[in-house]
Scaffold this active site. Structure first.
Site, mmCIF file in Angstrom:
data_model
loop_
_atom_site.group_PDB
_atom_site.id
_atom_site.type_symbol
_atom_site.label_atom_id
_atom_site.label_comp_id
_atom_site.label_asym_id
_atom_site.label_seq_id
_atom_site.Cartn_x
_atom_site.Cartn_y
_atom_site.Cartn_z
ATOM 1 C CB CYS A 87 -0.864 -0.020 1.365
ATOM 2 S SG CYS A 87 -2.071 -1.243 1.544
ATOM 3 N NE ARG B 52 4.242 2.176 -1.395
ATOM 4 C CZ ARG B 52 5.221 2.311 -0.592
ATOM 5 N NH1 ARG B 52 6.407 2.752 -0.755
ATOM 6 N NH2 ARG B 52 5.044 1.509 0.660
ATOM 7 C CD1 TRP C 35 -0.611 -4.920 -4.416
ATOM 8 C CD2 TRP C 35 -0.211 -6.065 -2.365
ATOM 9 N NE1 TRP C 35 -0.070 -6.377 -4.894
ATOM 10 C CE2 TRP C 35 0.231 -7.019 -3.500
ATOM 11 C CE3 TRP C 35 0.063 -6.720 -1.363
ATOM 12 C CZ2 TRP C 35 0.595 -8.298 -3.426
ATOM 13 C CZ3 TRP C 35 0.422 -7.772 -1.099
ATOM 14 C CH2 TRP C 35 0.732 -8.578 -2.298
ATOM 15 C CG ASN D 141 2.000 -0.189 3.661
ATOM 16 O OD1 ASN D 141 1.493 -1.297 3.375
ATOM 17 N ND2 ASN D 141 3.388 0.193 3.702
ATOM 18 N N GLY D 142 0.240 -2.119 5.963
ATOM 19 C CA GLY D 142 0.600 -3.305 7.001
ATOM 20 C C GLY D 142 -0.256 -4.224 7.278
ATOM 21 C CD GLU E 95 17.181 -10.968 -11.912
ATOM 22 O OE1 GLU E 95 16.741 -11.594 -11.033
ATOM 23 O OE2 GLU E 95 16.615 -9.979 -12.372
ATOM 24 C CE LYS F 141 13.615 -8.428 -13.350
ATOM 25 N NZ LYS F 141 14.104 -9.175 -12.066
ATOM 26 C CD GLU G 212 10.007 -9.785 -11.663
ATOM 27 O OE1 GLU G 212 9.273 -9.376 -10.692
ATOM 28 O OE2 GLU G 212 11.080 -9.547 -11.618
ATOM 29 C CG HIS H 246 21.527 -35.034 -12.558
ATOM 30 N ND1 HIS H 246 22.352 -36.241 -12.174
ATOM 31 C CD2 HIS H 246 22.723 -34.206 -12.917
ATOM 32 C CE1 HIS H 246 23.493 -35.981 -12.382
ATOM 33 N NE2 HIS H 246 23.871 -34.874 -12.876
ATOM 34 C CE LYS I 87 11.311 -1.771 -7.115
ATOM 35 N NZ LYS I 87 12.023 -2.486 -8.167
HETATM 36 C C1 AGP Z 1 12.353 -8.589 -8.712
HETATM 37 O O1 AGP Z 1 12.225 -8.217 -9.903
HETATM 38 C C2 AGP Z 1 10.983 -8.506 -7.797
HETATM 39 N N1 AGP Z 1 10.876 -6.944 -7.582
HETATM 40 C C3 AGP Z 1 11.329 -9.232 -6.528
HETATM 41 O O2 AGP Z 1 11.900 -10.221 -6.591
HETATM 42 C C4 AGP Z 1 12.310 -8.289 -5.429
HETATM 43 O O3 AGP Z 1 13.731 -8.466 -6.111
HETATM 44 C C5 AGP Z 1 12.383 -8.933 -4.006
HETATM 45 O O4 AGP Z 1 10.985 -8.754 -3.635
HETATM 46 C C6 AGP Z 1 13.201 -8.284 -3.020
HETATM 47 O O5 AGP Z 1 12.955 -6.968 -2.872
HETATM 48 P P1 AGP Z 1 14.313 -5.786 -1.973
HETATM 49 O O6 AGP Z 1 15.370 -6.030 -2.843
HETATM 50 O O7 AGP Z 1 13.461 -4.673 -2.191
HETATM 51 O O8 AGP Z 1 13.991 -6.627 -0.653
#
Ligand code: AGP
Length: 619
Positions: free
Chosen positions: A2, A27, A74, A100-101, A491, A495, A498, A514, A614
């Site tokens: 949020c 966010r 969110w 937020n929380g 990675e 990418k 997501e 394997h 985010k």
């Molecule tokens: C990566 O593209 C994502 N946004 C997510 O995996 C992110 O890296 C992860 O949530 C960690 O976030 P942070 O680096 O703010 O702790």
């Protein structure tokens, strides 16, 4: 995650709140709302969906007033709809709160408040805060908030207004970020700096278990015992234009293309006459010399950066280094102690699992080093020492420039420790330093081959989309690599999945026999990272195995590599030649762009992918 904005001043609060919420859209959210103190009433408007729905509704029926709060939600408790959107009000609509929380004990609080006659409208945990403040309000909003917070269990950043107190905006935080924007004749509350930078660069980062009361001319912060806390504002070094798209179609593309310059800035800031210094670091050389092992802890992309760091540290510093995801580390009673350096990697510095892991590590006597991007974030302030990546605001949910900046910090930390602990000769140190300094220019050269007009990767993405539909939408991706580029396989897969929602898996290429080789027929598409390295020949064997079974291969190779041309690969991507140790910084660029172009082919919301936030500030 949020987003919260609060304003008290002389401008129309509605304009400030909506502008602030628009800066927090990155966010991720599913509804938005504002509440404004107008004369002797509280007026509010909240809408499911994107901010533009709320903006258009308020255009037709603006709410006048110079004190208010806003929120992008969110959803955690209660489906995304108007009733569950914030702000939430008390029974008599005299006060409003945004949050937020997660309030973990909201059910029992709700039951007790209902027994006392409070009427609830929503399914949210947040609404209990509004009714508790109502219950305790006896003419002093700050006092009522203090009494409320004593009953809450969980995490929160809140902002509260009351119609009887048109000169007060109250906020509080526990484990969810909250900053104060300090203006002239006006003050702000927000979840993150971009929300206030249109008005002020002077910000105060609130710490856990603090309550703030803002007036138009004053800031009063107290701890949960009611004791005054004095804090000086910090000046945000970047301006709001850096949190804008600057002509790119998406923040993600802009942030991919910023990487060469950011790497150059990181080296310029941290290296003088080939000596490395970290400035703000509060961990002594003596301590760095004494550590017997290193634990790296992170989530998502930050985890992949940390895994790459593990390879570097073990190769050059010869210190046992292991890595864990934060969510696993925090619950498995990890073997860390006073001889352990725990490195928490986090772009946002607010990831709940990583913050919990930090606290677990410190409780066990380990020294914690944070590698963070957001100035003043909780992790950066609770760690024993912090190295900021200084990548600037990363707005796209999919992390790109923060990742390469984290890698750069790991390279510098590795060389710093190797020199300090004398695990490499001066000659090798000088060689690695000279190679590392070449990387920003090589990254920019590589990016210049993929300028946002038509390029090879866009063609590959178009080819995949055609193939995907021919195969009735069942195609997937497999990313293979070895050694220090193996984290890049993970990675690259992250990418893609997501932002394009296509199933993708990263795997150590040596594991193919394997199990995963059973996947190979003409699907999945297999991205093979086969740059010049000590395991290059092994990667060629993997490619041959895949081609022998009709697989489709996208090969990432070193410029000028002719051998790979004879492997009958389907698509070739070349990256500039650099020492294998630093190749991850180049290899990841086409992986990021491939994911971007595939997602664009499918027309998805690249900067705010579905279901993602985010920063994951809740478990
Ligand atoms: C990566 O593209 C994502 N946004 C997510 O995996 C992110 O890296 C992860 O949530 C960690 O976030 P942070 O680096 O703010 O702790």
């Amino acid at each position: 995650m949020c987003g919260i904005v609060g304003y008290i001043g002389n401008k129309e609060a509605q304009d400030v709140l909506l502008k602030g919420l628009s800066r927090l859209e990155y966010r991720g959210y599913d509804s938005a709302g504002v509440a404004i103190v107008r004369g002797t009433k509280i007026e509010f408007d909240k809408k499911q969906g994107k901010l533009k729905t709320l903006i258009s509704d308020l255009k037709d029926a603006p709410i006048k007033g110079t004190l208010g709060i806003g929120h992008t939600r969110w959803a955690t408790h209660g489906i995304p709809n108007e009733v569950n959107a914030h702000p939430h009000l008390d029974c008599k609509k005299r006060l409003a709160v945004v949050h937020n929380g997660i309030i973990e004990n909201y059910q029992e609080l709700k039951k007790s408040l209902k027994r006392e006659g409070h009427k609830f409208l929503s399914e949210t945990d947040t609404e209990v805060i509004a009714h508790l403040i109502e219950k305790f309000y006896k003419g002093d909003l700050e006092a009522a908030v203090f009494k409320t917070l004593k009953l809450l269990k969980g995490t929160y950043a809140i902002a509260v207004v009351h119609k009887n107190e048109p000169d007060k905006l109250v906020g509080a935080r526990a484990d969810s970020p909250l900053i104060i924007g300090v203006g002239k004749g006006e003050n702000f509350l927000a979840s993150d700096a971009p929300a206030v930078l249109d008005y002020t660069k002077e910000v105060i980062f609130m710490d856990n278990h603090e309550v703030v009361t803002l007036t138009r001319d004053g800031v009063s912060i107290k701890d949960f015992h009611g004791r005054k806390v004095h804090k000086k504002p910090s000046k945000i070094k970047w301006d709001i234009s850096q949190a804008e798209k600057a002509g790119y179609k998406h923040f993600m593309l802009k942030e991919i293309f910023e990487q060469g310059d950011i790497l150059s800035k990181i080296i310029d800031e941290r290296v003088a006459n080939d000596r490395i210094s970290f400035g703000e670091l509060k961990i002594s050389e003596r301590a760095f010399k004494g550590f017997k092992n290193i634990a790296i802890v992170a989530c998502g992309t930050a985890y992949h950066a940390g895994l790459t760091g593990k390879y570097m540290l073990e190769e050059l510093v010869r210190i046992p280094s292991w890595i864990d995801t934060s969510s696993e580390f925090r619950y498995r009673d990890p073997m860390v102690d006073k001889d352990t350096l725990v490195i928490i990697v986090s772009q946002s510095g607010e990831t709940a699992d990583s913050l919990a892991a930090l606290r677990e590590a410190r409780a066990k006597g380990a020294t914690v080093l944070g590698i963070c991007n957001v100035l003043g974030s909780t992790i950066s302030r609770e760690a024993d020492g912090v190295i900021y990546t200084h990548a600037g605001p990363e707005i796209a949910v999919a992390s790109t420039k923060a990742y390469t900046a984290q890698l750069a910090i790991f390279y510098l930390l590795t060389l710093y420790l190797a020199k300090l602990r004398k695990t490499i000769s001066d000659k090798r140190y000088d060689y690695f330093m000279s190679e590392f300094k070449r990387v920003p220019g090589l990254v920019n050269d590589l990016l210049s081959e993929y300028k946002p007009e038509y390029n090879a990767l866009e063609a590959y993405a178009e080819g995949f989309k055609r193939y995907y539909h021919q195969k009735h939408n069942k195609s997937t991706f497999l990313y293979l690599a070895r050694n220090i580029n193996y984290p890049n396989a993970l990675e690259g897969a992250l990418k893609l999945k997501e932002i394009s929602y296509i199933s993708a898996e990263g795997y150590p290429a040596g594991e193919m026999k394997h199990g995963p080789i059973a996947l190979i027929d003409e699907n999945p598409w297999v991205v093979c990272i086969a740059v010049q390295s000590k395991t290059y020949d092994k990667m060629l064997s993997n490619i041959q195995e895949i081609k022998a079974r009709g697989g489709i291969v996208i090969g990432i190779a070193t410029e000028g590599d002719r051998e790979i041309m004879h492997q009958n690969i389907n698509y070739l991507i070349e990256v500039p030649k650099v020492d294998e140790l630093f190749s991850p910084l180049l290899v990841v660029i086409p992986l990021q762009l491939l994911a971007y172009y595939v997602a664009r082919e499918f027309g998805y919301d690249i900067d705010q992918p579905r279901n993602l936030a985010k920063s994951v500030t809740v478990e």
